[in-house]
Structures are given as C-alpha cells and as structure tokens.
Enzyme design. Sequence first.
Site, mmCIF file in Angstrom:
data_model
loop_
_atom_site.group_PDB
_atom_site.id
_atom_site.type_symbol
_atom_site.label_atom_id
_atom_site.label_comp_id
_atom_site.label_asym_id
_atom_site.label_seq_id
_atom_site.Cartn_x
_atom_site.Cartn_y
_atom_site.Cartn_z
ATOM 1 C CB ILE A 137 -0.984 0.014 1.192
ATOM 2 C CG1 ILE A 137 -0.258 -0.106 2.538
ATOM 3 C CG2 ILE A 137 -2.011 -1.084 1.051
ATOM 4 C CD1 ILE A 137 -1.186 -0.088 3.748
ATOM 5 C CG ASP A 138 -0.007 4.171 -2.814
ATOM 6 O OD1 ASP A 138 0.685 3.329 -3.415
ATOM 7 O OD2 ASP A 138 -1.047 4.675 -3.289
ATOM 8 C CE LYS A 139 6.496 9.250 2.967
ATOM 9 N NZ LYS A 139 7.293 10.384 2.429
#
Length: 303
Positions: A137-139
């Site tokens: 999942i994105d930062k």
Amino acid sequence: MERIEHVITEEEQHQRIDKVLSQWNEDWSRSQVQEWIKEGRVTVNGATVKANYKCEADDRIVISVPEPEVLEITPENMDLDIYYEDRDVIVVNKPRGMVVHPAPGHLSGTLVNGLMAHCKDLSGINGVLRPGIVHRIDKDTSGLLMAAKNDYAHEKLSQQLSNKTVTRKYKAIVHGVIPHDVGTIDAPIGRDPKDRQKMAVVENGKHAVTHFRVLERFSQYSLIECELETGRTHQIRVHMKYIGHPLAGDPKYGPKKTLNIEGQALHAEVLGFIHPRTEEYLEFKAPLPDDFSRILTFLRSEG
C-alpha cells in the site's frame, strides 16, 4: 541507467527543482534528488542546475536515474502494530507516512526493515529489497498489509491475489458529493502518457476494477468504502479521480485546496484471505487512524 524526461506544468512552476522531482516518485527522497543534481544527473533545457533552481512552465527536465545498488537490508527494531502472526504469515497495520519496502533514498525506516528485525526471516521471492512483501500500500495510505514468512506461503497468497479471492476494503474521503449509493469503476490503468510518474486510466492499461459505496455525505465531501477486485498501482486514487471525485489530501491526483491531512485520506480497513497452510479464512479490521477520525468529526460538525 534509466532516462526520465518531463516537461514542467503550470502547477509545478515557481517551485524548487529538488522539491518538484521528489514529488514525482514516493521512493525518491529530497536528499537523494539533491545528490543527483550535484552529480549532474539532472538537466533543465540541456543545462545542469542547482537544487534551488525555480522551475518555469515548459522547462524540459531530463533525469538520468542510476541503477539501484545491490543493498543489504538492515533490520530495525520498531513498535509494529501486529494483528496476526504465525510461522507462515504476519498481518500488520501500517501507519500513514511509512514506506513499505526499501528503495534508493528510502533505505531505512521502512516496514520491511521492521519486519526483518521482528521476524528474522521472510520469503525471498521478491528479492533483496522486498522480502516477504506479497502486496503493498502507498506510503501515505494507512492500514492492513500481509507479508509471507516463507516461499510456500508467499506463492499461496500471491495466487489468491491473482484469483481475486483476497478481501481488501478501504475507507476514503473524496471531494464532492456522490449522488448514487453504489458504483463500480471498470477502467484500465497504466502509466500516464503525459507524466510517467503518475498512473492514469489509459486505453492500453491493465484491467482494473474498483467497487464503492457511499457511507456518508457532507457539504463538499463524501465518505466511501472501496473494495478492490484488482490491485493496480494507485488504483483507488486513479479511479476516483477518473470519475471526478479525487481523494482528499492526495498530493498526486487531488486538488491543492483540500482537507488538512498529510497525504490522501485512504485507509486499508479490512483484509481477508485463506490461510496458506490451514486453509482457514481469516479476516482482520483496523480502526481508522486518529487524523482520519478527526477529519470526519470536523466534517460532521459542519452539518
């Protein structure tokens, strides 16, 4: 060495070049970009510049990105929010702002660094920099993530992702009031032809399907639940922008005038999968992070 070309947009003009470039890719830190500029790897209209150069619209930027070094991951003790763990799999609630795996410019402080210290051993299928990582999942997206402790578990979990049998539900706050209660976005996603640091709905992209339902409506925003059928890079962020309801706080795909939140208001709330060894279905739910909850309280108070 990878050569990246980009023409500065009106939105990017008047900003320092090191800031602009570090926003193109979440794996590039500003200090890494500054080092590339010092090394002459960045040119503007054919000439090298300093890190404090202020970009102008239509400037042509060329970056010669060096090949990633072969790196050893340093285990780092972290206070991980672990929801489940056994000899095959671990489920962690990742905080907003944490990068999932090391990359040039982000060699420490990632979830993988913490997992390496906690688990001692992870599957090696994705190589040195991404051990155990089955999906990411994105930062600036918070929420649940599963990692595999061995190759057997990794293959079984990856197969479930390919077969679309993993349950992945997200909560998100989006701009605008969505009039209908439920919807499905079936639109292919690939690199944005105008900006390779972004993804976009493109004709020759990969098949991507997002289901959503509206949970609450506010004066200028909506709270939605999204369920992923596929798992493309930035899928929810790209799909919601595509239908005219970008995520609040999204620095890459959303408007600048938005809610006071660091990064997109997106939380991986529910994760469910069949255990790779016992074949039992497991499902986990992580509560909304404090900043997300505060935003909802504010929106509800507005009436």
